[in-house]
Enzyme design. Structure first.
Site, short mmCIF file in Angstrom:
data_model
loop_
_atom_site.label_atom_id
_atom_site.label_comp_id
_atom_site.label_asym_id
_atom_site.label_seq_id
_atom_site.Cartn_x
_atom_site.Cartn_y
_atom_site.Cartn_z
N ASN A 9 131.23 -47.30 -17.21
CA ASN A 9 131.88 -47.69 -15.74
C ASN A 9 132.90 -48.79 -16.09
OD1 ASN A 9 132.75 -47.84 -13.60
ND2 ASN A 9 130.89 -48.39 -12.59
N TRP A 10 133.96 -48.38 -16.36
CA TRP A 10 134.95 -49.48 -16.57
C TRP A 10 135.32 -50.20 -15.27
CZ3 TRP A 10 139.01 -47.21 -20.52
CH2 TRP A 10 138.42 -47.23 -21.89
N LYS A 11 135.21 -49.85 -14.26
CA LYS A 11 135.43 -50.38 -12.99
C LYS A 11 137.03 -50.72 -12.86
CE LYS A 11 130.70 -52.08 -12.86
NZ LYS A 11 129.79 -53.11 -12.23
N HIS A 89 128.75 -46.03 -5.75
CA HIS A 89 128.69 -47.23 -6.44
C HIS A 89 128.46 -48.20 -5.44
CE1 HIS A 89 128.61 -50.63 -8.87
NE2 HIS A 89 128.35 -49.82 -10.01
N GLU A 138 120.65 -48.02 -9.39
CA GLU A 138 121.03 -49.31 -9.97
C GLU A 138 120.80 -50.36 -8.92
OE1 GLU A 138 124.76 -49.22 -12.65
OE2 GLU A 138 125.32 -48.77 -10.57
N GLY A 144 125.70 -56.69 -13.35
CA GLY A 144 126.57 -57.67 -13.71
C GLY A 144 125.65 -59.18 -13.92
N SER A 175 122.91 -54.15 -16.21
CA SER A 175 123.12 -55.23 -17.39
C SER A 175 122.62 -54.40 -18.45
CB SER A 175 122.06 -56.26 -16.85
OG SER A 175 122.82 -57.13 -15.88
N GLY A 196 128.19 -50.85 -17.32
CA GLY A 196 129.29 -51.67 -16.67
C GLY A 196 129.95 -52.52 -17.75
N GLY A 197 129.76 -53.78 -17.97
CA GLY A 197 130.24 -54.82 -18.51
C GLY A 197 129.98 -54.36 -20.20
P1 PGA Z 1 126.70 -53.58 -15.75
O1 PGA Z 1 127.14 -52.72 -14.33
O2 PGA Z 1 126.31 -52.93 -16.95
O3 PGA Z 1 127.85 -54.81 -15.65
O4 PGA Z 1 125.60 -54.38 -14.90
C1 PGA Z 1 126.47 -51.53 -14.37
C2 PGA Z 1 127.17 -50.91 -12.83
O5 PGA Z 1 127.53 -51.27 -11.92
O6 PGA Z 1 127.38 -49.56 -13.16
#
Ligand code: PGA
Length: 215
Positions: A9-11, A89, A138, A144, A175, A196-197
């Site tokens: 998920n590149w957001k 999300h 999640e 994050g 995370s 995400g990150g």
């Molecule tokens: P994260 O994000 O891996 O940066 O914690 C996950 C997400 O929000 O899908």
């Protein structure tokens, strides 16, 4: 052996030029894992053209169909470029005020256009609209932050989600890193992860894939 899904998920990150650099450096290990990249709308065309070793997803979809809805991207437009869409999300709920009702409308639109839906939930109590192909559990506090749920607890929540929703594919997100992915995908009920990150840097993402493949 169960199939494992690794979803990026590149957001709200990356320009076209930056996505090109990511694609050039992305050398995925040979794996039978399903990799899906959920990218911003502005990058979907590029990623569609250059797709190799991954499937493509959007991060959102309009709750409406085609027509006078300025600024909205509808499901039929997305279907030309992607096979998946992420809906619900927690950042959409928090920053954009999306409710269970809006999210259910989005699922209806996505399904009508033939998109597969990955629906995010915060715990086993979040309502899940019918027809979704996959769910991502999640916990908000793990997104994050570098703090994860424990793999056994995530497995328990995911088992409960599967039981009540009948959705066959349920992922963990929050995370996820190269160091912890194996502990999640080795749990019996967890079918993969939403990252995400850890998906923004191609080398780190490749490490996550490699460690998932080895587990
Ligand atoms: P994260 O994000 O891996 O940066 O914690 C996950 C997400 O929000 O899908």
């Amino acid at each position: 052996m169960k199939s494992i899904f690794i979803v990026a998920n590149w957001k709200s990150n990356k320009t076209v030029a930056e996505a090109e650099i990511w694609l050039e450096s992305f050398k995925p290990p040979v794996t039978d894992r399903t990799v899906i990249i959920c990218a911003p709308f502005t990058l979907l065309h590029l990623l569609h053209e250059r797709k190799s070793g991954f499937e493509l997803g959007a991060q959102d979809v309009s709750p409406f169909g085609e027509g006078a809805f300025t600024g909205a991207i509808n499901a039929r437009q997305l279907k030309e470029l992607v096979s998946w869409v992420l809906i619900g999300h927690s950042e959409r709920r928090k920053y954009f005020g999306e409710t269970d009702e809006t999210l259910a409308q989005k699922v209806t639109q996505a399904k009508a256009a033939g998109l597969r839906v990955l629906y995010c939930v915060q715990d086993e109590k979040t309502p899940i609209p019918g027809g979704v192909e996959a769910v991502a559990y999640e916990p908000v506090w793990a997104i994050g932050t570098g703090k994860t749920d424990t793999p056994p607890n995530a497995n328990g929540v995911i088992t409960a989600i599967k039981k009540t929703s009948n959705v066959p594919i349920v992922l963990y997100g929050g995370s996820v890193s190269g160091g912890n992915i194996a502990s999640f995908v080795s749990q019996p009920s967890i079918d993969g992860v939403l990252v995400g990150g850890g998906s923004l840097d191609p080398d780190i993402f490749v490490q996550i894939l490699a460690n998932a493949a080895a587990s």
